[in-house]
Enzyme design. Structure first.
Site, short mmCIF file in Angstrom:
data_model
loop_
_atom_site.label_atom_id
_atom_site.label_comp_id
_atom_site.label_asym_id
_atom_site.label_seq_id
_atom_site.Cartn_x
_atom_site.Cartn_y
_atom_site.Cartn_z
N ASP A 293 37.37 31.95 31.61
CA ASP A 293 37.31 33.01 30.45
C ASP A 293 38.44 33.11 29.33
OD1 ASP A 293 35.57 34.00 32.23
OD2 ASP A 293 37.04 35.83 33.08
N ASP A 517 38.35 40.92 42.12
CA ASP A 517 38.27 40.65 40.56
C ASP A 517 39.47 41.53 39.90
OD1 ASP A 517 36.29 38.72 40.66
OD2 ASP A 517 34.80 40.57 40.73
C1 BGC Z 1 42.77 36.11 39.90
C2 BGC Z 1 43.53 35.09 40.58
C3 BGC Z 1 42.83 34.52 41.69
C4 BGC Z 1 41.46 34.11 41.27
C5 BGC Z 1 40.61 33.76 42.54
C6 BGC Z 1 41.29 35.74 39.56
O1 BGC Z 1 40.81 36.68 39.21
O2 BGC Z 1 43.61 36.51 38.48
O3 BGC Z 1 44.82 35.43 40.93
O4 BGC Z 1 43.33 33.41 42.33
O5 BGC Z 1 40.70 35.20 40.60
O6 BGC Z 1 40.22 34.66 43.30
#
Ligand code: BGC
Length: 579
Positions: A293, A517
């Site tokens: 992203d 998320d």
């Molecule tokens: C988060 C991370 C996390 C990843 C996987 C992302 O949205 O910001 O901290 O490791 O998702 O779950």
């Protein structure tokens, strides 16, 4: 890719013997002999009158701020056009000089460029190359005869990008993260999927050593060696810590401010690269997915678009996303068993004409910045942590209803694609057409795009209008394609597997199912994470989801934290269903 330390040492000794120079002290990571430079010249394609070639130069002497490589042809070859170097030819003598963006060549680092040429008769590889006037070793690949330029590529040379296999997932197990596995297994019914491979997210500098006593990068790699046994194994790492991270949203803002590119390089990427280059891990296939992203935000979420955010404007202006991605690709790409895949969004983000080509071009810019070249890019990943359906089977983009194109439906809204697989394949073709490797492989994150369960349509929608047709038939049950946070109704998608379709290296679960998320309300934290209202089920949206309800599940914890209710829903709505 089985490569032993012994084989490497043998190759080094032979190189030294042939060139008559002593072996330099062995560095800790990969071996280099006491030659000033190594050149690998490969004819990639050849037809009756023409060819394309790729040249990789590795500098073993002092760092350079610009460089010139020269060779002469014994035959009739003529360079007609090139990329990633300024190429010229006088008689049989060819000169390749750096472009401004790849001028710096540090000790031990490589630069690659390519060209197209014409020839008649034979197309022999030049015998001698110089770097700034000094003769280089020809890395022809054969450890038993390092000066013969016709030999195949050296399978024992970990700095040679061509030693990588075409698809790191093929014939390989994929690493099961024990930390995720344990959480999955602790959920009722979770043991059905707890042995699936998922991505290891290095989402902050502390993740390299391990957060709160958890596993660090070396722990994962050591465990990966255990899981590997005598076979092949791919381990999937997510490189995710750019300055000004997640500029269009708040839920995954990170620890580094918009200007902290130097910290990103020296405290995050350099230590990761150093660990990955440990010869102990040379037998692993290390897949790195680079900066989820990030780059597409600079295309879609900046002024003058209505979707612009101030933070994305800042990141566009300072260039630190491209620099960070380029730096990561270059440093990680120097490790011969690392396979870099760049994040390429998903169809519901980049599938529109004004986003698609512009994003591909920006990926190229990033991949040729900070010393990176397109040869540092093994492929791209799409749909990471998103929910776009893999294949919509009840309608296609070419369908019309009463003379009106599906593209005019509210859901499709002029997008060119209806699903991730068609988008991934088209994006791959586009990337190859602008100079990325013809063998580029795509990954599709299918962790949460299954859309099964009772709400899954069993056939096309009614042909009353394009909207009834599309909405009645689409598997993706989101309120709007732009919704991205903890989506209500989502299910696990295809189980991870290699070579599922043309151009696709693998279906993967890069986002670990069950990890949130973003929080559905403000939660204080020391991870830099903000509260994004797209994770709040009562939010009525913003321009990026055309002001629709967010569709998010309630009571969600911070991004990355375990979200049991989501995990249960994903299993419930899995498609293919769980047995
Ligand atoms: C988060 C991370 C996390 C990843 C996987 C992302 O949205 O910001 O901290 O490791 O998702 O779950």
């Amino acid at each position: 890719m089985s490569r032993s330390r012994t084989a490497l040492l043998a190759a080094l000794a032979l190189v030294a013997g042939a060139s008559g120079t002593a072996v330099a002290a062995l560095p800790g990571d990969v071996g280099t002999a006491a030659v000033p430079c190594t050149v690998n010249y490969q004819v990639q394609n050849q037809w009756s009158t023409g060819f394309t070639a790729a040249v990789t130069v590795t500098n073993h002497s002092a760092a350079k701020s610009n460089w010139t490589v020269k060779w002469s042809y014994a035959g009739t070859q003529k360079v007609t056009s090139g990329w990633n170097a300024k190429l010229s030819q006088s008689g049989t003598a060819v000169t390749a000089a750096n472009e401004s963006y790849n001028a710096a060549l540090a000790t031990g680092s490589s630069v690659s460029f390519g060209f197209q040429g014409s020839y008649s008769g034979t197309n022999a590889i030049p015998a001698t190359f110089t770097l700034d006037g000094v003769t280089c070793n020809v890395d022809d690949g054969d450890p038993t005869d390092p000066t013969d330029p016709t030999d195949p590529t050296d399978p024992t040379d970990p700095t040679d990008p061509s030693t990588r296999v075409n698809n790191p997932y093929e014939g390989a197990k994929v690493y099961v993260n024990p930390e995720w596995s344990q959480k999955a297994a602790a959920e009722p019914g979770g043991s059905r999927i707890a042995n699936q491979p998922t991505g290891v997210w290095l989402d902050r500098t502390a993740a390299i050593a391990g957060v709160n006593g958890g596993m660090g990068l070396r722990d994962h790699l050591d465990e990966a060696l255990e899981q590997k046994g005598s076979g092949e194994l791919a381990i999937q790492l997510v490189i995710y810590n750019l300055p000004g991270r997640d500029c269009a949203a708040l839920a995954s803002n990170g620890e580094l401010g918009p200007t902290e590119i130097d910290k990103y390089k020296t405290q995050y990427i350099d230590p990761i690269a150093a660990i990955l280059a440990d010869p102990k891990y040379a037998g692993l296939r290390i897949v790195t997915t680079v900066e989820i992203d990030s780059l597409p935000n600079l295309v879609t979420n900046t002024t003058p678009r209505a979707t612009a955010t101030p933070n994305c404007d800042v990141m566009k202006a300072n260039g630190n996303y491209q620099k960070g991605v380029g730096y990561a690709l270059n440093k990680l790409g120097d490790v011969g068993n690392v396979y870099n895949y760049i994040d390429a969004g998903h169809h519901g983000w980049l599938g529109w004409d004004d986003n698609f080509g512009a994003s591909a071009d920006l990926f190229k810019v990033a991949a040729t910045t900070e010393g990176a070249t397109v040869n540092d890019v093994h492929g791209f990943i799409v749909n990471t942590a998103n929910y776009s359906a893999l294949k919509e089977q009840n309608f296609t983009i070419n369908d019309t209803v009463n003379g009106t194109s599906v593209r005019q439906s509210k859901w499709v809204d002029w997008n060119r694609y209806t699903d991730e697989q068609s988008y991934a394949q088209a994006m791959r073709d586009k990337l190859v057409s602008i100079g990325f490797d013809t063998n580029l492989g795509m990954l599709i994150d299918t962790s949460r795009n299954g859309w099964g369960g009772t709400q899954r349509p069993t056939g096309p929608g009614a042909t009353t209008s394009v909207d009834t047709y599309v909405d009645g038939g689409r598997y993706d049950r989101r309120i709007h394609l732009g919704n991205w946070c903890n989506q209500s109704g989502a299910g696990l998608g295809e189980r991870p597997r290699a070579n599922p379709a043309t151009g696709i290296d693998a279906y993967v679960w890069m986002k670990p199912p069950g990890e949130s998320d973003g929080a559905s309300e403000e939660i204080a934290n020391d991870e830099g994470k903000g509260f994004d209202r797209m994770c709040d089920p009562t939010y009525t949206g913003n321009p990026r989801n055309n002001n629709n309800l967010s569709g998010a599940l309630p009571n969600a914890p911070l991004s990355g934290h375990w979200f049991s209710a989501q995990f249960q829903q994903l299993m419930q709505n899995a498609y293919p269903p769980l047995s």
